[in-house]
Scaffold this motif. Structure first.
Motif, PDB file in Angstrom:
ATOM      1  N   PRO A 147      12.178   7.085   9.093  1.00 52.07           N
ATOM      2  CA  PRO A 147      11.255   7.476   8.022  1.00 52.07           C
ATOM      3  C   PRO A 147       9.808   7.545   8.480  1.00 52.07           C
ATOM      4  CG  PRO A 147      12.802   5.810   7.249  1.00 52.07           C
ATOM      5  CD  PRO A 147      12.975   5.894   8.728  1.00 52.07           C
ATOM      6  N   MET A 148       9.090   8.518   7.940  1.00 56.49           N
ATOM      7  CA  MET A 148       7.651   8.651   8.192  1.00 56.49           C
ATOM      8  C   MET A 148       6.976   9.057   6.894  1.00 56.49           C
ATOM      9  SD  MET A 148       7.116  12.116   8.004  1.00 56.49           S
ATOM     10  CE  MET A 148       5.546  12.236   8.808  1.00 56.49           C
ATOM     11  N   GLY A 149       5.692   8.732   6.787  1.00 53.89           N
ATOM     12  CA  GLY A 149       4.950   8.998   5.569  1.00 53.89           C
ATOM     13  C   GLY A 149       3.871  10.042   5.775  1.00 53.89           C
ATOM     14  N   ILE A 150       3.603  10.806   4.726  1.00 53.61           N
ATOM     15  CA  ILE A 150       2.567  11.836   4.744  1.00 53.61           C
ATOM     16  C   ILE A 150       1.640  11.564   3.565  1.00 53.61           C
ATOM     17  CG2 ILE A 150       2.076  14.307   4.600  1.00 53.61           C
ATOM     18  CD1 ILE A 150       5.045  14.748   5.490  1.00 53.61           C
ATOM     19  N   ALA A 175      -3.369  15.943   4.696  1.00 59.05           N
ATOM     20  CA  ALA A 175      -2.485  14.872   5.159  1.00 59.05           C
ATOM     21  C   ALA A 175      -1.568  15.305   6.294  1.00 59.05           C
ATOM     22  CB  ALA A 175      -1.631  14.356   3.990  1.00 59.05           C
ATOM     23  N   MET A 176      -1.254  16.613   6.373  1.00 63.01           N
ATOM     24  CA  MET A 176      -0.395  17.104   7.456  1.00 63.01           C
ATOM     25  C   MET A 176      -0.846  18.500   7.849  1.00 63.01           C
ATOM     26  SD  MET A 176       3.735  16.983   8.024  1.00 63.01           S
ATOM     27  CE  MET A 176       4.318  18.200   6.836  1.00 63.01           C
ATOM     28  N   VAL A 216       0.835  -1.199   0.000  1.00 60.29           N
ATOM     29  CA  VAL A 216       0.000   0.000   0.000  1.00 60.29           C
ATOM     30  C   VAL A 216       0.869   1.248   0.000  1.00 60.29           C
ATOM     31  CG1 VAL A 216      -1.568   1.389   1.426  1.00 60.29           C
ATOM     32  CG2 VAL A 216      -2.062  -1.023   1.027  1.00 60.29           C
ATOM     33  N   VAL A 217       1.888   1.260   0.852  1.00 59.80           N
ATOM     34  CA  VAL A 217       2.793   2.401   0.908  1.00 59.80           C
ATOM     35  C   VAL A 217       3.484   2.589  -0.438  1.00 59.80           C
ATOM     36  CG1 VAL A 217       4.874   3.337   1.985  1.00 59.80           C
ATOM     37  CG2 VAL A 217       3.142   2.204   3.400  1.00 59.80           C
ATOM     38  N   ARG A 218       4.013   1.516  -0.996  1.00 63.42           N
ATOM     39  CA  ARG A 218       4.701   1.603  -2.292  1.00 63.42           C
ATOM     40  C   ARG A 218       3.772   2.166  -3.375  1.00 63.42           C
ATOM     41  NH1 ARG A 218       5.324  -3.945  -4.879  1.00 63.42           N
ATOM     42  NH2 ARG A 218       3.105  -3.454  -5.172  1.00 63.42           N
ATOM     43  N   ASP A 219       2.556   1.637  -3.454  1.00 63.86           N
ATOM     44  CA  ASP A 219       1.625   2.058  -4.502  1.00 63.86           C
ATOM     45  C   ASP A 219       1.197   3.517  -4.328  1.00 63.86           C
ATOM     46  OD1 ASP A 219       1.849  -0.504  -5.432  1.00 63.86           O
ATOM     47  OD2 ASP A 219      -0.132  -1.161  -4.751  1.00 63.86           O
ATOM     48  N   GLU A 220       1.024   3.950  -3.081  1.00 65.17           N
ATOM     49  CA  GLU A 220       0.633   5.335  -2.836  1.00 65.17           C
ATOM     50  C   GLU A 220       1.774   6.298  -3.161  1.00 65.17           C
ATOM     51  OE1 GLU A 220      -2.595   6.706  -1.347  1.00 65.17           O
ATOM     52  OE2 GLU A 220      -2.932   4.931  -2.590  1.00 65.17           O
ATOM     53  N   VAL A 221       3.017   5.900  -2.862  1.00 62.58           N
ATOM     54  CA  VAL A 221       4.169   6.729  -3.222  1.00 62.58           C
ATOM     55  C   VAL A 221       4.286   6.818  -4.740  1.00 62.58           C
ATOM     56  CG1 VAL A 221       6.689   6.884  -3.170  1.00 62.58           C
ATOM     57  CG2 VAL A 221       5.443   6.273  -1.086  1.00 62.58           C
ATOM     58  N   ALA A 222       4.118   5.698  -5.417  1.00 66.94           N
ATOM     59  CA  ALA A 222       4.200   5.678  -6.879  1.00 66.94           C
ATOM     60  C   ALA A 222       3.134   6.573  -7.498  1.00 66.94           C
ATOM     61  CB  ALA A 222       4.050   4.247  -7.391  1.00 66.94           C
ATOM     62  N   ARG A 223       1.968   6.594  -6.910  1.00 65.97           N
ATOM     63  CA  ARG A 223       0.852   7.397  -7.408  1.00 65.97           C
ATOM     64  C   ARG A 223       1.044   8.886  -7.113  1.00 65.97           C
ATOM     65  NH1 ARG A 223      -2.473  10.614  -8.064  1.00 65.97           N
ATOM     66  NH2 ARG A 223      -4.745  10.462  -8.305  1.00 65.97           N
ATOM     67  N   GLY A 224       1.870   9.221  -6.122  1.00 64.32           N
ATOM     68  CA  GLY A 224       2.066  10.612  -5.726  1.00 64.32           C
ATOM     69  C   GLY A 224       1.159  11.053  -4.612  1.00 64.32           C
ATOM     70  N   ARG A 225       0.356  10.136  -4.087  1.00 64.17           N
ATOM     71  CA  ARG A 225      -0.593  10.463  -3.028  1.00 64.17           C
ATOM     72  C   ARG A 225       0.050  10.374  -1.642  1.00 64.17           C
ATOM     73  NH1 ARG A 225      -5.704   7.870  -5.243  1.00 64.17           N
ATOM     74  NH2 ARG A 225      -4.540   5.984  -4.755  1.00 64.17           N
ATOM     75  N   PRO A 262      -0.360  15.084  -1.471  1.00 63.21           N
ATOM     76  CA  PRO A 262      -0.677  15.360  -0.063  1.00 63.21           C
ATOM     77  C   PRO A 262      -0.811  16.854   0.210  1.00 63.21           C
ATOM     78  CG  PRO A 262       1.045  13.706  -0.227  1.00 63.21           C
ATOM     79  CD  PRO A 262       0.839  14.228  -1.611  1.00 63.21           C
ATOM     80  N   PHE A 263      -1.825  17.216   0.976  1.00 58.52           N
ATOM     81  CA  PHE A 263      -2.107  18.608   1.325  1.00 58.52           C
ATOM     82  C   PHE A 263      -1.574  18.884   2.723  1.00 58.52           C
ATOM     83  CE2 PHE A 263      -5.725  22.015   1.202  1.00 58.52           C
ATOM     84  CZ  PHE A 263      -4.820  22.955   0.738  1.00 58.52           C
TER      85      PHE A 263
END
Length: 468
Positions: free
Chosen positions: A66-69, A331-332, A43-52, A298-299
């Motif tokens: 590391p942390m994700g937004i 997102a943040m 899920v993380v990989r696919d969302e990063v690839a999508r730009g979301r 991400p907003f």
């Protein structure tokens, strides 16, 4: 801990998380984020690839955790620190960093504009396990005689310098274009972004377009080499309620959408910065418009403040807006301290602003029904009903403050197990009194479960009454 991870990628010219995600690779950073958020690495990989989803993690910031937004993860909170030309030194900024990390900041921005900017940033990066963001134009202005003397090469040179230092994300006001400047003329507060106003002054005095816009491809090349996430700055954000959702703000937002697509073409991660000051009823619309025009990047919103009349309490006015923004899809959240509009925050201001925003982010996660978001609330509620004061303190966002307030009037160890607090005392505590209701309900359950004599059961059945 990232030294070994990063060393494996030395042969790649582009080193961004988006680059690897689009090739189907789950990096160690993606896996770390997935375990931290209790989601799958895919899920993380696919969302990063999508730009979301972005993972701000400069290859030079190896002591980073590391942390994700992104919308697929929990709502994050940023804390701003940094010196000014008037006050603050390295030790004070490190103290603010320590407070930020202690009270749960997910990222920290160094917004230093005074002396020794490089030294402060180096110290912060060495000490910080969370991503660090900057606004490069601040350092440029500090280095040149005036903004008039800045060149495009000066600006790109500082961007690359900070990237080499290890800065994880940078606010770049590339969407402030010459054609948009007339749209602010009817505002009450004009351009309130420091970076936005500096870019506007430079364009007016040089008669040229924003160098970040014209040299965007050069900016992207730098970011791709170091994996610097771009935080596309909202230089025309509204500085008061009257200026919200106007032509200037939304005109810039459309430009940021265009620049986001160009960044993704080069595998550079992007998040979009947002307002500012916005009436409560316009916040959801602002988030929806950003998601549409900026393609679900991400907003990252500052507040927004929902009223302009509370100087000294703007951590509250903005946390109200931030809760709605997070619920609507931001997102943040960038925190606001009680010193907003008034002065440079100290460590206590950082604490108060951060706790207000941790509340806002957590409330938005609960409202969005994120898995497990309410677990801590339920655990604290059980501890409260059990009069387990120490467990209540432990589960609090700010355990020291909760204990401090309790102990102001009931400091003795005995009162850590007492079935009342100083508000109600021993005779008026509703939860203590409710024990009577509990005992009554238990006895009723027990009574209705007792077997009935056959004659009674038969008579009830004959009368058509339910048999329990």
């Amino acid at each position: 801990m990232r030294s070994e991870w990063v060393s494996k990628r030395t042969g790649d010219r582009v080193k961004t998380q988006m680059f690897y995600a689009r090739r189907g690779v789950v990096t160690e950073e993606m896996d770390f984020v997935a375990r931290r958020e209790n989601v799958s690495a895919e899920v993380v990989r696919d969302e990063v690839a999508r730009g979301r989803l972005v993972i701000p993690a400069n290859v030079a910031h190896v002591n980073l955790e590391p942390m994700g937004i992104g919308i697929a993860l929990s709502c994050k909170v940023n804390a701003n620190i940094g010196n000014s030309a008037v006050t603050s030194v390295v030790d004070e900024e490190l103290a603010k960093l320590a407070v930020s990390i202690k009270y749960g900041a997910d990222t920290v921005m160094d917004l230093s504009t005074g002396g020794n900017i490089d030294g402060i940033r180096e110290a912060i990066l060495r000490a910080s396990p969370v991503p660090i963001g900057t606004v490069p134009i601040y350092q440029v202005v500090q280095q040149v005689k005036s903004i008039t003397h800045m060149t495009a090469d000066d600006l790109l040179g500082v961007i690359e310098h900070q990237a080499k230092q290890g800065v994880d994300y940078m606010t770049l006001h590339a969407g402030v274009l010459r054609s948009l400047l007339p749209t602010v003329q009817h505002r009450i507060t004009g351009i309130v972004s420091r970076g936005g106003s500096l870019m506007a002054q430079w364009m007016i005095e040089h008669g040229e377009e924003n160098p970040l816009y014209t040299r965007w491809d050069d900016v992207l090349d730098i970011c791709a080499r170091y994996d610097v996430t771009i935080s596309a700055g909202d230089g025309l954000r509204p500085g008061c309620l009257a200026d919200a959702s106007d032509e200037a703000q939304f005109g810039e937002l459309k430009v940021l959408g265009e620049l986001t697509k160009r960044a993704w073409e080069k595998n550079v991660q992007v998040m979009i910065e947002g307002p500012g000051h916005v009436p409560f009823d316009q916040i959801a619309m602002n988030v929806e418009r950003q998601r549409e025009w900026c393609h679900d990047a991400p907003f990252y919103v500052l507040g927004p403040l929902v009223t302009d009349i509370a100087p000294g309490y703007d951590h509250i006015t903005s946390a109200i807006g931030a809760t709605m923004a997070g619920y609507s899809g931001a997102a943040m959240l960038c925190y606001v301290t009680p010193k907003e509009h008034l002065g440079l925050p100290n460590a206590e201001d950082v604490r108060n602003g951060l706790i207000a925003y941790k509340i806002a982010a957590h409330a938005s996660d609960i409202a969005r029904k994120r898995p497990g978001a309410r677990d801590r609330d339920d655990a604290l509620s059980r501890a409260r009903y059990a009069f387990d004061w120490n467990e209540q303190f432990r589960l609090s966002l700010d355990p020291e403050r909760a204990r401090e307030y309790h102990d102001e009037t009931l400091p003795d160890a005995y009162f850590k197990s007492a079935e009342f607090c100083a508000m109600c005392g021993p005779k008026f505590c509703s939860m203590h009194i409710n024990r009577v209701v509990e005992e009554y309900n238990k006895s009723e359950v027990q009574r209705t479960r007792l077997p009935m004599a056959p004659s009674t059961a038969e008579s009830l059945a004959a009368s058509g009454s339910p048999v329990r």
